[in-house]
Design a protein around this motif. Structure first.
Motif, PDB file in Angstrom:
ATOM      1  N   LEU A 151      10.144  31.826  23.080  1.00  0.00           N
ATOM      2  CA  LEU A 151       8.721  32.169  22.923  1.00  0.00           C
ATOM      3  C   LEU A 151       7.840  31.624  24.043  1.00  0.00           C
ATOM      4  N   VAL A 152       7.960  30.327  24.337  1.00  0.00           N
ATOM      5  CA  VAL A 152       6.994  29.697  25.237  1.00  0.00           C
ATOM      6  C   VAL A 152       7.126  30.233  26.653  1.00  0.00           C
ATOM      7  N   LEU A 153       8.363  30.281  27.189  1.00  0.00           N
ATOM      8  CA  LEU A 153       8.539  30.741  28.558  1.00  0.00           C
ATOM      9  C   LEU A 153       8.132  32.206  28.737  1.00  0.00           C
ATOM     10  N   PRO A 154       8.527  33.155  27.840  1.00  0.00           N
ATOM     11  CA  PRO A 154       8.006  34.526  27.993  1.00  0.00           C
ATOM     12  C   PRO A 154       6.495  34.612  27.842  1.00  0.00           C
ATOM     13  N   ALA A 155       5.916  33.845  26.914  1.00  0.00           N
ATOM     14  CA  ALA A 155       4.459  33.878  26.753  1.00  0.00           C
ATOM     15  C   ALA A 155       3.757  33.344  27.996  1.00  0.00           C
ATOM     16  N   ARG A 160       0.603  34.350  32.824  1.00  0.00           N
ATOM     17  CA  ARG A 160       0.385  34.080  34.245  1.00  0.00           C
ATOM     18  C   ARG A 160       0.314  35.349  35.067  1.00  0.00           C
ATOM     19  N   TRP A 161       1.176  36.321  34.771  1.00  0.00           N
ATOM     20  CA  TRP A 161       1.279  37.482  35.649  1.00  0.00           C
ATOM     21  C   TRP A 161       0.526  38.707  35.138  1.00  0.00           C
ATOM     22  N   ILE A 162       0.126  38.759  33.874  1.00  0.00           N
ATOM     23  CA  ILE A 162      -0.539  39.962  33.340  1.00  0.00           C
ATOM     24  C   ILE A 162      -1.907  39.635  32.755  1.00  0.00           C
ATOM     25  N   LEU A 163      -1.935  38.732  31.757  1.00  0.00           N
ATOM     26  CA  LEU A 163      -3.181  38.506  31.025  1.00  0.00           C
ATOM     27  C   LEU A 163      -4.236  37.801  31.876  1.00  0.00           C
ATOM     28  N   ALA A 164      -3.845  36.797  32.669  1.00  0.00           N
ATOM     29  CA  ALA A 164      -4.830  36.063  33.463  1.00  0.00           C
ATOM     30  C   ALA A 164      -5.506  36.956  34.509  1.00  0.00           C
TER      31      ALA A 164
END
Length: 281
Positions: A151-155, A160-164
């Motif tokens: 969970l943590v690493l995919p989230a 980092r690469w999409i939502l931000a």
């Protein structure tokens, strides 16, 4: 000692970062569109605000003052008295005569009974507790790594690469929209006040000033002429006709019924005629 004052250094300001192409491309169309949308809303808002201020000043404040003075304040005092009588007094009695003795009893029971019993159980169950704690620690470690990998690493990668980046773009757009709304609201306020002043000036010069000029230069002289040449001679003629009619009616009454009888003279004068008395009689 150096008595001369040291020159104060000017605070260094951080150079502003240049705005990107996205900000410049979004700002002007957004501000123009928002201004066209906000201008009629601001005009409507100014009118409603004027009406609301008038109604609030003459209706709501006076009615609220009367309502507070004659309804809410007496009702609040009555409710406070009822709460004091129905809640505060019983709860005070309950705390003083029931809860306080019960609390002292519970403290004594905890100190004299539960604490020695707990210490004895702790001496018997300490090895079992340590074994259970070790098992739970191992389970927690396995669960931690499982959650981290699944969970943590995919989230974190998604953030980092999409939502931000998407959040930064949306933040720029939202900030520009808010700035455009504020700018358009201020400009619409100036436009609304200018429109109000223009309408007031047009109303004064189109209606009030011509009406005042017409009254002063036309109606007043015409009224004076009509009063002096028509109304006053007509009133005088009407009074003369009234006097003539009254005189003619009096002459007709005298012609038909004769002169009206005069009342006898009063005072110490002797009566005239055949029945006059003298001092010799």
């Amino acid at each position: 000692m150096d008595m001369q004052k040291q020159p104060q250094r000017a605070p260094q300001t951080q150079p502003q970062q240049p705005e990107g192409c996205l900000v410049v491309a979004i700002r002007i169309p957004v501000r123009v569109f928002v201004f066209l949308v906000v201008l009629p809303l601001r005009l409507l808002w100014e009118g409603l605000a004027a009406v609301a201020r008038f109604l609030w000043r003459h209706l709501v404040v006076h009615v609220a003052r009367l309502l507070w003075r004659y309804v809410l304040a007496p009702a609040g005092r009555a409710v406070a008295w009822l709460l004091h009588v129905l809640l505060v007094v019983p709860l005070t009695w309950l705390y003083r005569h029931l809860l306080t003795p019960l609390g002292h009893a519970l403290v004594w029971f905890h100190a004299r009974v539960l604490t020695p019993a707990g210490r004895a159980l702790l001496r018997l169950l300490a090895p079992v507790a340590r074994a259970v704690a070790w098992v739970f620690e191992q389970l927690a470690t396995a669960l931690y790594w499982t959650v981290r990998v699944l969970l943590v690493l995919p989230a974190a990668a998604l953030w980092r690469w999409i939502l931000a980046p998407a959040g930064r773009v949306l933040a720029v757009i939202g900030r520009e929209i808010l700035d455009a709304l504020g700018h358009a609201w201020r400009v619409a306020g100036h436009v609304a006040r200018a429109v109000g002043r223009v309408l007031g000036t047009l109303f004064r010069w189109i209606l009030l000033e011509p009406a005042r000029l017409l009254y002063r230069t036309v109606l007043t002289p015409v009224g004076h002429v009509v009063r002096d040449l028509v109304l006053r001679p007509a009133a005088q003629a009407a009074r003369a006709v009234g006097r003539a009619v009254r005189q003619a009616r009096a002459d007709l009454r005298r012609a038909l019924f004769g002169e009206p009888a005069r009342p006898p003279a009063a005072g110490g004068r002797e009566p005239a005629g055949r029945d006059t008395r003298t001092l010799d009689e």
